[in-house]
Scaffold this motif. Structure first.
Motif, PDB file in Angstrom:
ATOM      1  N   LYS A  90      -8.706 -12.378 -23.912  1.00  0.00           N
ATOM      2  CA  LYS A  90      -9.047 -11.424 -22.769  1.00  0.00           C
ATOM      3  C   LYS A  90     -10.320 -11.627 -22.454  1.00  0.00           C
ATOM      4  O   LYS A  90     -11.305 -11.389 -23.312  1.00  0.00           O
ATOM      5  N   SER A  95     -11.726  -0.721 -21.788  1.00  0.00           N
ATOM      6  CA  SER A  95     -10.842  -1.897 -21.989  1.00  0.00           C
ATOM      7  C   SER A  95     -11.633  -2.819 -21.508  1.00  0.00           C
ATOM      8  O   SER A  95     -12.797  -2.876 -21.098  1.00  0.00           O
ATOM      9  N   TYR A  96     -11.124  -4.095 -21.995  1.00  0.00           N
ATOM     10  CA  TYR A  96     -12.028  -5.449 -21.753  1.00  0.00           C
ATOM     11  C   TYR A  96     -12.680  -5.656 -20.216  1.00  0.00           C
ATOM     12  O   TYR A  96     -13.386  -6.346 -20.169  1.00  0.00           O
ATOM     13  N   ASP A  97     -11.593  -5.096 -19.282  1.00  0.00           N
ATOM     14  CA  ASP A  97     -12.281  -5.254 -18.070  1.00  0.00           C
ATOM     15  C   ASP A  97     -12.272  -3.875 -17.325  1.00  0.00           C
ATOM     16  O   ASP A  97     -12.281  -3.831 -16.153  1.00  0.00           O
ATOM     17  N   GLY A  98     -12.873  -3.004 -18.289  1.00  0.00           N
ATOM     18  CA  GLY A  98     -13.134  -1.734 -17.575  1.00  0.00           C
ATOM     19  C   GLY A  98     -14.609  -1.360 -17.661  1.00  0.00           C
ATOM     20  O   GLY A  98     -15.567  -1.942 -18.134  1.00  0.00           O
ATOM     21  N   VAL A  99     -14.806   0.060 -16.911  1.00  0.00           N
ATOM     22  CA  VAL A  99     -16.054   0.671 -16.825  1.00  0.00           C
ATOM     23  C   VAL A  99     -16.199   1.319 -18.184  1.00  0.00           C
ATOM     24  O   VAL A  99     -15.252   2.172 -18.653  1.00  0.00           O
ATOM     25  N   ALA A 131      -9.776 -10.683 -16.830  1.00  0.00           N
ATOM     26  CA  ALA A 131      -8.267 -11.619 -16.828  1.00  0.00           C
ATOM     27  C   ALA A 131      -7.910 -11.994 -18.340  1.00  0.00           C
ATOM     28  O   ALA A 131      -8.900 -12.083 -19.379  1.00  0.00           O
ATOM     29  N   ILE A 132      -6.765 -12.371 -18.233  1.00  0.00           N
ATOM     30  CA  ILE A 132      -6.348 -12.699 -19.517  1.00  0.00           C
ATOM     31  C   ILE A 132      -6.297 -14.378 -19.483  1.00  0.00           C
ATOM     32  O   ILE A 132      -5.963 -14.843 -18.366  1.00  0.00           O
TER      33      ILE A 132
END
Lengths: 408, 444
Positions: A32, A300-304, A48-49
């Protein structure tokens, strides 16, 4: 424009067990990736994964700047810190061999039980790097055994579990501990006399969760925490030291938060010798409420990055359970699912499986019961102590004891 | 599409997901993002052992099949294996959300709707609030060496508002949520939100600690849903029964497990969180009567458990995502509605507890419900709010204690949380039911 990347890779081989037999083998390799861009006090995120090129992630993160989410905080910079705990290695073939040997022993000597679930070898890599010279990497590998145990004669979904998690695996130690544990099921006992009894648990999850909510800097400042307004007060038993712990050796998690903050000695005490000295914060909460920044950002890995919960641990404050009990017998709450605190700190939980023990050895199996207490008693006069887990089960975990009101 | 190796059973599940998340703390936007991801889960079976792989590299699925096939032992009789024989084979393209897809709703509209609802949260007792809108659309394709070739879509969207309340020394944290399959399902929630806010403010101002003990407990449709799921639903998942003679005897079909007013259904065809047009093995979703008039009449199956226990398929093999293998899980599970008005049921309770809203539940031998909002029932009337840590009951006894179910009935879907089973959490499930009265539960 400043840029930042987070990459998480989880690799796993798992033997799935059904009815004390390997039913399936699962292999996983999941990547991820997340990217953040910072422009004029704003943040844009994407993710993205799969192994997506950095350029694609940056392009999407730039598009995300349109949301206008403010992030006027300084980025972590000029720090290279790579920590590697991945010495443990076990091939898929070895994992199956070890699992089959364990299952064979269980089938041969403990055929009054059925065992199901999984045995795994896991690897994890978490990287965080940015354009300002931050380069953090956490790398780990460990063995994990989690088998639910069901007595053949029981109509329960399960009656306990065998568990082990650690960066090494010593079969001899595993059996030395678990033989005593499994044999205790043969000795059915009544609960000891008394309304209030010493109860020990491995990692008190409900308590930790309640403290996580109560020590959140945002909640504290808004007045919704049970601890609001009580900073600098001596609230708990003076043995207790509790706080953020980002020591990967202990937590099996990254040593940095979601803003790339690395703590001095990997720890920030929030309760020191029973005194409430701090709440946990991320950069935004610290700035908004004028609180010390403690590096507790989540996301999360793609979050603020945001403030939700963080990694909190009790420090060991007591050495030997048996000598602490001073000849008394105690209850080890093996399975306690579904309990909770009310917002004002009252606690109740059913204990679905429990063993009687003397602080070292298991003596027998106890019937189901409910335990009851409240935050102030559990961490006050009814607090027995936090001990290094004496069992060969979860590496670097803690065992805690409390006097609890028993509802039979 | 794929070259399946001979003498092995193989299936492939490819999941393409679209997700939106918009979150606020008070009125300040915290996060607004859209995810488009793709992953695959591959299974190979040789009649003795399964071999699984999950991957984010969907272009390399054939490589995964070949790798797993090398680990397996080819079995010329694989197609005669009872489990392989049991697999349903379908060919279908079930795309239901082509013209009303949540992917076509502009993100600005999603954000504006959430903001309208957040504006309703305005009282000095509410010292903090967090809110989010999430949606999820998934297109699943399932292919197997037996010939299954199914592609279908499903979608949900919802809002959740978390409230933190303070009234002097009295504190509370609670939340409210609604979800649906279409964006329009989230319109006109103002009355629901205003009503929840009002009840929660009253609760933090007036709730007193409960006197622990055994009570007659009235459960709201939400609490009934959790009760059904935890007290009995998990016990109907048949993977717990395979190879276990005690469980087979305890839960034998035809056994009386509850009072005659009790009928419990699991239905994968209900649109919402538990909607399963096809399960994750390609079996069609079905309506299963687990308990009929108090008698055990069915249980939930994957292909494997249905073959091993020699019972019909029910379409309950579900995985939380492409990272996991399908296992036996509930879909939408509920108690069928009764014939009595709620008012009559309440009027018969002299000293009881009404559980209105819940935080969570668990489903072991002693199941639990942790109420978020509960009230005393005194002399046939719902009266004072009470703070309760947990309500517990014994799964082997409690269904026999259900003595009234109402004609009022509600099936519910939420966002946030879900069902957990071992490592697989959270799985969206639907639940609900009538107002349900249980004669004796332990309230702490």
């Amino acid at each position: 424009m400043k840029t930042e990347f987070i990459t998480i890779r989880n690799i796993e081989t798992t033997a799935k067990v059904v009815g004390t037999k390997i039913d399936a083998v699962r292999i996983k390799d999941i990547i991820k990736k997340g990217a953040r861009v910072y422009v004029d006090g704003k943040i844009g995120v994407s993710g993205a994964i799969g192994d997506i090129p950095d350029d694609e992630l940056i392009e999407k993160a730039v598009e995300n700047l349109e949301t206008g989410i403010e992030y006027p905080y300084e980025l972590e910079k000029n720090l290279v810190d790579h920590r590697n705990y991945s010495d443990f290695s076990m091939s898929g073939e070895e994992l199956l061999k070890v699992t089959e040997e364990i299952l064979e022993e269980l089938k041969t000597n403990y055929d009054k039980f059925l065992f199901s679930e999984k045995v795994s070898v896991k690897e994890k890599v978490v990287q965080m790097r940015n354009s300002e010279g931050l380069d953090l990497e956490y790398r780990d590998a460990w063995f994990e055994l989690g088998l639910i145990l069901k007595e053949n004669s029981s109509a329960n979904l399960f009656d306990g579990f065998l568990q082990y998690s650690g960066r090494s695996f010593d079969k001899q130690k595993f059996w030395n501990f678990n033989k005593g544990y499994l044999e205790a099921y043969d000795n059915l006992l009544a609960l000891p006399e008394g309304d209030k009894l010493p109860v020990f648990v491995l990692e008190a999850y409900e308590l930790n969760d309640f403290l996580n909510k109560s020590l959140n800097g945002e909640r504290y400042s808004n007045g919704s925490s049970i601890l609001s307004g009580k900073l600098d007060e001596q609230l708990f038993n003076d043995k207790i030291t509790f706080g953020q712990n980002f020591d990967s050796a202990v937590t099996f998690e990254p040593f940095f938060d979601h803003e790339g903050v690395v703590l001095k000695n990997d720890r920030v005490p929030l309760i020191q010798s029973g005194k409430f000295i701090n709440v946990f914060t991320d950069k935004k909460t610290a700035s908004t409420f004028d609180l010390p920044h403690t590096g507790a950002a989540e996301g999360s890995y793609d979050g603020v990055p945001t403030l939700t919960t963080t990694q909190l641990k009790f420090e060991t404050d007591s050495k030997d359970i048996k000598s602490t009990l001073n000849g008394k017998l105690a209850i080890f709450a093996l399975v306690s699912a579904g309990g909770d605190f009310t917002p004002d700190g009252s606690f109740a939980a059913p204990v679905q499986a429990a063993l009687l023990f003397d602080g070292e050895k298991f003596i027998g199996k106890l019937p189901e019961f409910t335990m009851r207490s409240n935050l102030w008693a559990m961490l006050g006069e009814d607090y027995i102590g936090t001990f290094d887990n004496p069992f060969y089960s979860i590496e670097n975990s803690k065992m805690q004891g409390f006097y609890m009101t028993i509802v039979r | 599409m794929f070259k399946f190796p001979e003498n092995l059973y193989v299936d492939v599940r490819i999941e393409e997901t679209f997700e939106t998340k918009i979150s606020f703390k008070k009125m300040i936007l915290q996060e607004q993002k859209v995810r488009n991801n793709k992953g695959a889960f591959v299974r190979v079976y040789d009649g003795n052992r399964w071999y699984y792989a999950s991957t984010t590299d969907v272009d390399a699925v054939q490589d995964q099949i070949d790798t797993l096939a090398k680990m397996a032992k080819p079995n010329p009789e694989i197609n005669n294996h009872p489990i392989v024989r049991q697999f349903e084979v379908h060919k279908d393209q079930l795309i239901q959300y082509k013209h009303n897809s949540i992917t076509d709703v502009p993100i600005a509209e999603k954000k504006a709707m959430l903001e309208r609802y957040i504006n309703l949260v305005n009282d000095e007792t509410i010292v903090h609030h967090t809110s989010y809108y999430v949606d999820n659309k998934i297109i699943k394709s399932i292919y197997s060496s037996k010939g299954t070739d199914v592609t279908f879509d499903k979608q949900t969207c919802g809002i959740r508002i978390g409230l933190e309340l303070s009234n002097g020394e009295s504190k509370d944290q609670t939340s409210m949520s609604r979800a649906g399959c279409l964006f329009e399902d989230l319109f006109e929630l103002e009355d629901f939100i205003n009503d929840e806010i009002k009840k929660n403010i009253d609760f933090v101002k007036h709730a007193k600690p409960v006197e622990p003990g055994i009570y007659t407990v009235l459960l709201s449709p939400l609490a009934t849903g959790v009760f059904t799921h935890e007290s009995f639903g998990h016990k109907s998942e048949s993977d717990f029964m395979v190879g276990d003679e005690t469980m087979k005897a305890e839960w034998a079909i035809g056994k009386t497990v509850g009072t005659p007013i009790l009928t419990i259904i699991d239905d994968g065809q209900v649109k919402g969180n538990g909607y399963v047009p096809y399960d994750d093995e390609g079996t069609k979703g079905k309506k299963t009567y687990i308990v009929t008039d108090g008698v055990l009449t069915g249980r939930l199956h994957s292909t494997s458990t249905s073959a091993l226990l020699e019972e019909e398929l029910t379409g309950n093999a579900r995985a939380t995502s492409f990272e996991f293998e399908p296992i036996v899980r509930m879909t939408t599970t509920y108690i069928e509605k009764g014939h009595r008005p709620l008012a009559d049921i309440v009027a018969e309770i002299d000293n009881g507890i009404y559980v209105d809203n819940i935080k969570h539940g668990s489903g072991m031998s002693t199941f639990t419900i942790a109420p978020a909002r509960a009230y005393k029932i005194e002399n046939g009337k719902i009266t004072t709010p009470v703070k309760i840590s947990v309500v517990t009951g014994n799964v082997f006894e409690t269904l026999g204690e259900v003595d009234a179910v109402s004609e009022e009935f509600d099936l519910l879907s939420f966002v946030g949380g879900g069902c957990g089973k071992m490592e697989q959490y959270p799985l969206p499930v639907g639940f609900g039911g009538p107002y349900t009265r249980v004669k004796k539960l332990n309230v702490q």
